[in-house]
Design a protein around this motif. Structure first.
Motif, mmCIF file in Angstrom:
data_model
loop_
_atom_site.group_PDB
_atom_site.id
_atom_site.type_symbol
_atom_site.label_atom_id
_atom_site.label_comp_id
_atom_site.label_asym_id
_atom_site.label_seq_id
_atom_site.Cartn_x
_atom_site.Cartn_y
_atom_site.Cartn_z
ATOM 1 N N MET A 1 0.848 -1.193 0.000
ATOM 2 C CA MET A 1 0.000 0.000 0.000
ATOM 3 C C MET A 1 0.877 1.234 0.000
ATOM 4 S SD MET A 1 -3.203 0.933 2.501
ATOM 5 C CE MET A 1 -2.305 1.426 3.969
ATOM 6 N N ILE A 2 0.679 2.090 -0.990
ATOM 7 C CA ILE A 2 1.480 3.312 -1.138
ATOM 8 C C ILE A 2 0.546 4.505 -0.993
ATOM 9 C CG2 ILE A 2 3.026 4.620 -2.629
ATOM 10 C CD1 ILE A 2 3.551 1.901 -4.094
ATOM 11 N N ILE A 3 0.793 5.336 0.012
ATOM 12 C CA ILE A 3 -0.072 6.470 0.304
ATOM 13 C C ILE A 3 0.514 7.747 -0.285
ATOM 14 C CG2 ILE A 3 -1.060 7.895 2.140
ATOM 15 C CD1 ILE A 3 -1.116 5.386 3.894
ATOM 16 N N ARG A 4 -0.319 8.512 -0.966
ATOM 17 C CA ARG A 4 0.052 9.851 -1.425
ATOM 18 C C ARG A 4 -0.762 10.859 -0.621
ATOM 19 N NH1 ARG A 4 2.320 10.845 -6.265
ATOM 20 N NH2 ARG A 4 3.101 12.598 -5.052
ATOM 21 N N ARG A 5 -0.107 11.554 0.305
ATOM 22 C CA ARG A 5 -0.808 12.544 1.115
ATOM 23 C C ARG A 5 -1.083 13.799 0.286
ATOM 24 N NH1 ARG A 5 -3.046 9.852 5.291
ATOM 25 N NH2 ARG A 5 -1.500 8.537 6.347
ATOM 26 N N ALA A 6 -2.209 14.449 0.582
ATOM 27 C CA ALA A 6 -2.629 15.612 -0.191
ATOM 28 C C ALA A 6 -1.566 16.701 -0.219
ATOM 29 C CB ALA A 6 -3.940 16.159 0.372
ATOM 30 N N ASN A 7 -0.873 16.895 0.927
ATOM 31 C CA ASN A 7 0.106 17.980 0.988
ATOM 32 C C ASN A 7 1.433 17.635 0.320
ATOM 33 O OD1 ASN A 7 0.945 16.155 2.891
ATOM 34 N ND2 ASN A 7 1.044 17.595 4.594
ATOM 35 N N ASN A 8 1.559 16.383 -0.172
ATOM 36 C CA ASN A 8 2.791 15.988 -0.865
ATOM 37 C C ASN A 8 2.579 15.703 -2.347
ATOM 38 O OD1 ASN A 8 4.520 16.129 1.391
ATOM 39 N ND2 ASN A 8 3.863 14.106 2.099
ATOM 40 N N LEU A 9 1.391 15.998 -2.849
ATOM 41 C CA LEU A 9 1.137 15.776 -4.264
ATOM 42 C C LEU A 9 1.914 16.781 -5.103
ATOM 43 C CD1 LEU A 9 -2.738 15.217 -4.241
ATOM 44 C CD2 LEU A 9 -0.944 13.477 -4.329
ATOM 45 N N GLY A 10 2.136 16.413 -6.363
ATOM 46 C CA GLY A 10 2.765 17.354 -7.289
ATOM 47 C C GLY A 10 1.798 18.479 -7.627
ATOM 48 N N LYS A 11 2.313 19.513 -8.253
ATOM 49 C CA LYS A 11 1.471 20.665 -8.587
ATOM 50 C C LYS A 11 1.841 21.192 -9.970
ATOM 51 C CE LYS A 11 0.154 23.351 -5.300
ATOM 52 N NZ LYS A 11 0.084 24.374 -4.220
ATOM 53 N N ALA A 12 0.811 21.418 -10.761
ATOM 54 C CA ALA A 12 0.954 22.091 -12.047
ATOM 55 C C ALA A 12 -0.075 23.216 -12.055
ATOM 56 C CB ALA A 12 0.699 21.122 -13.196
ATOM 57 N N HIS A 13 0.299 24.391 -12.516
ATOM 58 C CA HIS A 13 -0.646 25.515 -12.405
ATOM 59 C C HIS A 13 -0.400 26.577 -13.463
ATOM 60 C CE1 HIS A 13 2.532 27.967 -10.539
ATOM 61 N NE2 HIS A 13 2.845 26.873 -9.882
ATOM 62 N N SER A 14 -1.430 27.403 -13.629
ATOM 63 C CA SER A 14 -1.364 28.594 -14.463
ATOM 64 C C SER A 14 -1.958 29.735 -13.641
ATOM 65 C CB SER A 14 -2.151 28.390 -15.762
ATOM 66 O OG SER A 14 -3.538 28.248 -15.471
ATOM 67 N N ASP A 15 -2.256 30.857 -14.278
ATOM 68 C CA ASP A 15 -2.822 31.995 -13.551
ATOM 69 C C ASP A 15 -4.230 31.699 -13.023
ATOM 70 O OD1 ASP A 15 -0.544 33.437 -14.047
ATOM 71 O OD2 ASP A 15 -1.366 34.509 -15.777
ATOM 72 N N THR A 16 -4.957 30.813 -13.697
ATOM 73 C CA THR A 16 -6.357 30.588 -13.345
ATOM 74 C C THR A 16 -6.658 29.157 -12.903
ATOM 75 O OG1 THR A 16 -6.880 30.086 -15.661
ATOM 76 C CG2 THR A 16 -7.136 32.379 -14.940
ATOM 77 N N LEU A 17 -5.670 28.270 -12.958
ATOM 78 C CA LEU A 17 -5.899 26.861 -12.698
ATOM 79 C C LEU A 17 -4.784 26.289 -11.840
ATOM 80 C CD1 LEU A 17 -7.226 23.997 -13.468
ATOM 81 C CD2 LEU A 17 -5.518 23.963 -15.296
ATOM 82 N N THR A 18 -5.160 25.457 -10.862
ATOM 83 C CA THR A 18 -4.183 24.686 -10.090
ATOM 84 C C THR A 18 -4.556 23.214 -10.160
ATOM 85 O OG1 THR A 18 -3.754 26.508 -8.537
ATOM 86 C CG2 THR A 18 -3.152 24.290 -7.818
ATOM 87 N N LEU A 19 -3.576 22.379 -10.536
ATOM 88 C CA LEU A 19 -3.755 20.935 -10.546
ATOM 89 C C LEU A 19 -2.855 20.329 -9.484
ATOM 90 C CD1 LEU A 19 -3.623 20.114 -14.380
ATOM 91 C CD2 LEU A 19 -5.673 20.363 -12.962
ATOM 92 N N ARG A 20 -3.427 19.509 -8.610
ATOM 93 C CA ARG A 20 -2.630 18.706 -7.688
ATOM 94 C C ARG A 20 -2.580 17.300 -8.268
ATOM 95 N NH1 ARG A 20 -4.984 18.421 -2.469
ATOM 96 N NH2 ARG A 20 -6.980 19.015 -3.389
ATOM 97 N N CYS A 21 -1.393 16.840 -8.581
ATOM 98 C CA CYS A 21 -1.208 15.676 -9.443
ATOM 99 C C CYS A 21 -0.697 14.472 -8.663
ATOM 100 C CB CYS A 21 -0.217 16.009 -10.557
ATOM 101 S SG CYS A 21 -0.596 17.536 -11.464
ATOM 102 N N HIS A 22 -1.393 13.347 -8.795
ATOM 103 C CA HIS A 22 -0.940 12.106 -8.180
ATOM 104 C C HIS A 22 0.170 11.444 -8.994
ATOM 105 C CE1 HIS A 22 -4.095 11.445 -4.989
ATOM 106 N NE2 HIS A 22 -4.638 12.434 -5.677
ATOM 107 N N PHE A 23 0.256 11.782 -10.285
ATOM 108 C CA PHE A 23 1.299 11.250 -11.161
ATOM 109 C C PHE A 23 1.897 12.398 -11.972
ATOM 110 C CE2 PHE A 23 -1.890 7.888 -10.589
ATOM 111 C CZ PHE A 23 -1.095 6.873 -10.086
#
Length: 242
Positions: A1-23
């Protein structure tokens, strides 16, 4: 079991959008988390009011967008434009190729979760399906909302349902559960499958671990899973081939 905590997810963003990425996705690159089986991406998106998100070109992918809050107006190539409301679902089977996909948020912005499944076979005409919010299961059990298995399609059994799962080109499933506080939900699949769970809201226990809103957990080659909700908890579960 591999846990990805919300505060350790990757991030991709622009001026109007934020993506929190599991991969790994867009400008978030991570050699440790590239994909899980045939599951290519899980992105938790947050859009500002009256903003847009564009993708493309893409091919040989099933892209499922589940709207958590707000409204989205969707547009892709020659498909009809549609409005999604909270709990609504959009599927784009990219097939041989979709050049342009757009999502536009309303006056209150939008939050959504997007799943990318790799198609099992290449080609085929691009398709789009839209669903309004699925009815809440009364017993807190899992409901299939997207599937590439014929046995999950009511039309294959001669039954027509407005809330039938959208049809994936990958032999994968996406399931939804809204579990009451103190109760549990169980899911069983076939051998050689990978499961991935995303906590949409609430808090749950899995194999003795507490998982909260935004957390994810990979369960490689797992046939059975049982989840206990500490409070009312909404989760999405992916079932994909290895």
């Amino acid at each position: 079991m591999i846990i990805r905590r919300a505060n350790n997810l990757g991030k991709a963003h622009s001026d109007t959008l934020t993506l929190r990425c599991h991969f790994a996705f867009a400008d978030y690159q991570d050699s440790e988390y590239v994909h899980e089986g045939r599951l290519r991406a899980i992105n938790l998106g947050s859009m500002r009011p009256n903003s847009s998100y564009r993708l493309g070109p893409e091919k040989n992918l099933d892209i499922v967008t589940w709207l958590q809050t707000g409204t989205l107006w969707t547009k892709a190539d020659n498909f009809s434009s549609n409005h999604l409301y909270s709990g609504g679902l959009q599927l784009i089977n990219a097939g041989t190729g979709v050049c342009d996909m757009e999502w536009h948020s309303g006056a209150d912005g939008a939050s959504f979760i997007q799943f990318w499944f790799m198609a099992d076979t290449e080609g085929g005409l691009p398709e789009q399906e839209i669903r309004a919010a699925f009815p809440k299961p009364e017993d807190g059990s899992f409901r299939i909302i997207a599937s590439g298995f014929p046995e999950d399609d009511p039309e294959e059994l001669g039954i027509i349902e407005d809330n039938a799962p959208v049809k994936l080109s990958a032999r994968s499933r996406l399931l939804y559960a809204d579990i009451p506080a103190g109760e549990g939900a169980a899911y069983q699949t076939t051998p050689d499958r990978d499961l991935y769970i995303v906590v949409v809201s609430g808090e749950m226990i899995l194999n003795g671990e507490n998982l909260s809103c935004g957390d994810g957990v990979m369960l490689p080659q797992t046939q059975n899973v049982t989840i206990i909700a500490n409070c009312e908890t909404v989760i999405l579960l992916c079932d994909v081939s290895v």
